[in-house]
Enzyme design. Sequence first.
Site, mmCIF file in Angstrom:
data_model
loop_
_atom_site.group_PDB
_atom_site.id
_atom_site.type_symbol
_atom_site.label_atom_id
_atom_site.label_comp_id
_atom_site.label_asym_id
_atom_site.label_seq_id
_atom_site.Cartn_x
_atom_site.Cartn_y
_atom_site.Cartn_z
ATOM 1 N N HIS A 227 0.804 -1.222 0.000
ATOM 2 C CA HIS A 227 0.000 0.000 0.000
ATOM 3 C C HIS A 227 0.835 1.269 0.000
ATOM 4 C CE1 HIS A 227 -4.076 -1.619 0.547
ATOM 5 N NE2 HIS A 227 -3.527 -2.543 1.300
ATOM 6 N N LYS B 76 -8.654 13.284 4.897
ATOM 7 C CA LYS B 76 -7.754 12.132 4.858
ATOM 8 C C LYS B 76 -6.725 12.315 5.960
ATOM 9 C CE LYS B 76 -6.989 13.067 0.558
ATOM 10 N NZ LYS B 76 -7.032 11.893 -0.302
ATOM 11 N N ARG B 77 -5.939 11.285 6.193
ATOM 12 C CA ARG B 77 -4.887 11.391 7.193
ATOM 13 C C ARG B 77 -4.000 12.589 6.879
ATOM 14 N NH1 ARG B 77 0.052 8.537 6.861
ATOM 15 N NH2 ARG B 77 -0.872 7.389 5.124
ATOM 16 N N LYS C 287 0.314 14.300 1.355
ATOM 17 C CA LYS C 287 -1.066 14.522 0.922
ATOM 18 C C LYS C 287 -1.349 16.010 0.713
ATOM 19 C CE LYS C 287 -2.676 10.305 3.209
ATOM 20 N NZ LYS C 287 -3.199 9.524 2.067
ATOM 21 N N THR D 160 -8.938 5.778 -1.775
ATOM 22 C CA THR D 160 -10.321 5.342 -1.988
ATOM 23 C C THR D 160 -11.287 6.495 -1.746
ATOM 24 O OG1 THR D 160 -10.428 4.498 0.292
ATOM 25 C CG2 THR D 160 -9.912 2.915 -1.460
ATOM 26 N N LYS E 20 -14.958 7.565 -3.590
ATOM 27 C CA LYS E 20 -16.209 7.850 -2.879
ATOM 28 C C LYS E 20 -16.768 9.209 -3.279
ATOM 29 C CE LYS E 20 -14.376 5.103 0.877
ATOM 30 N NZ LYS E 20 -13.476 5.149 2.048
#
Length: 811
Positions: free
Chosen positions: A367, A548-549, A554, A656, A660
Amino acid sequence: MPEILRTAEADSRTDELSRMTPAQFRAALLHHLRVTVGKSPTAASRADWRVAVSRTIRDAAAEPWLDSARRARQEDRKRVYYLSMEFLPGRLLEDTAINLGLRDAAEEALAGLGQSFDRIADDEADPALGNGGLGRLAACYLESMATLACPAFGYGLRYERGLFRQAFDSGRQVEHPESWLDAGDPWSFTRAETAYEVRFGGHVADGDAPIWHPDARIAAAAHDTPVVGYGGHWANTLRLWAALPDAALFDLGRFNAGDFTGAADPETWARTLTRVLYPTDETDAGKYLRLSQEYFLTSASVQDVVARFLRSHRNLRRLPEHVAIQMNDTHPAIAGPELIRILTDDHGFEQDAAADLATKVLGYTNHTLLPEALERWPVDLMRALLPRHLQIIERLDRRQVEVHGDRAAGLGLIEHDHVKMGDLAFATSHRVNGVSALHTDLVRQNLFPAREALSPGRIVNVTNGITPRRWLKLANRPLAALVTDTIGSGWETDLDRLAELEDHASDPAFLDAFGETKLRAKQRLAAWLSDEHGIDVPLHALFDVQVKRIHEYKRQLMNILWTIARWQSIKADPGAGWVPRVKVFGGKAAPSYAAAKDIIRLINDVAAVVNADPATADALRVVFPSNYNVSMAEHLIPAADLSEQISTAGMEASGTGNMKFALNGALTIGTLDGANVEIRERVGTDNFFLFGLTADEVAARRAQPEHARRSIEGSETLRGVLQAIADGVFSPDEPGRYGGLVDQLWNHDWFLVASDFDAYDAAQGAVDAAYLDPHRWQRMAALNTARIGYFSSDRAIREYMSEIWDVTPAL
């Protein structure tokens, strides 16, 4: 009774469940309220009603669950065993009711008793068994395995506290113990008869055969939760292990001597194993606990797998015909050595033969490309905690040289006095899969190139997916109803059918209805933000969401820097006709991740200034509700107009959340990273706001000296933002608060925020232009929903079943 009659009877019982009338549900519910909870309807609290409803639905789930286990056993089905340190299923009450076809009956029954289904469902706590995408993916996959009748067990840990509960204190993240179990767990069954001894430490005595003499033994106790597939025809099991101390660990002599605390020390340590998810591993003690947790999960699970096989088979050499074990990331990578240990030490196999057998059973999902997430454990720690396993790993390492000759640099399982868990997982698996097309290419080229050369074809791709049952039918009931009204039912288990919506994407009436579902989602979110967080947001604004985290790659930092730039621009020219924005952030930072926590505080500091500015209040709001989890996502994702998927290219394995958001009609602004690449290909380049460097360009830019400084000097907008931060505009009480973040951007900027900032700004301008044309925006949003069917977790699981597990559906 003949098997065909048993099966027909079971199908009939399942159909009866979905046809349970409101009156029948009411009777069962009131029974549980009286007998299980011990309350009358007039005395029952909301929590009492929730427990009674949950037990009523669990009763219904037990029928397909027990029948599925019987079928798998009697038909001798090959089973999948999914090992994951994280599972984030979200609230189970409504999801299970939907999959059993009982939601409407439950809602009507409760309404007749003066109760609200939604209010009772909202009382349920999220199981705090994961951190982010890894756990949400695992939950989606378990649900899809059940929907597809793939016989399976999910294995995880029953953390008492799980991941921390996030709060903000003066903008700073504060971690509190999670309390998800405090209100009880009405969904699981405790299996007192199913417990395994997990051993730690000690030494290995060498003789004719190695004998491990551990110095600690902990019992792993099973707690089972049914995972029901859509339609209620098949159900699998999520088995969570709780650590229980051996009775011998309690020192009765010390207790009777008055040393009450000392007598319980070993018992306390045992419970610590499943107390908290991801203890900080910066200290030696933290590393010891983290590796202990991973081995505890893996050992209990592999022992359970072998025991289940031996209940109906004798020849362990046939294990690959009946068992597929999937390691979800590197956390369970010790599964290979553990299975080898069981085969050699308990069943007399030679190690090389055991290793060959284990490899045929195991698969490994990678991952991440981030080195810190691939896990490397010090050899001294491994020797102290798992001495027998270290022997097995050393033999695997030697055998690799014997088979392939002198190895290329980096191919060792043990290097620089550390065991490399990613390499170990690769070496003990017959398939290694990435989770998006781009990520899998990078796994081949950058992460395991030498291993790919030795084992060509071992690396395959299975792009991630999401379950449409939770992420559309549950989370966005108005849009789900519109889809059904437009194309009929059946899309819930065949998401490719969403493509039929394309025929309506130019119909003004359909687009108006589509837009109405978004408005209703915004109204629901606005009410929730007001009720739960005391935040008011304008419904006419563009809802721009990044959840998100919190991690530097990110790039929540780039998002908040752009937000500052927007605020500055509005103040400079308030009459320019700005598209109103509600900027929504959500996510947690690891407790020891200082830079991520600084970014959280900066977002909150910016929100405090921007939201208090009357000159910009109509055009810009910044919202950061605390403690992001699955239930919050179910509020935020359906309401989003714009999905922020802005990670540095080449660093996000898949994502993911991006799927969504697109499923729920949000447009994506993003880089060519992870599954963004495939999403853009499928929804159409005109329906995706692309910006930023590619993965190859990222590598080239990082090699350029002073790339960050040159990028900032070339961007007047970014310079103005950084100057405002440095001047303390958002931290007047401490002007130098963000000096470290600013300095990092000027002089290092590994994640290329500065390099991509102007392109991001331009893409946001394109977002504004599109949003000003409501018909165009609604058509783009509808096409995102229509073209996202490929990203169903059902499709992903079918690929795992055929390409990796060699499993066929049981129905």
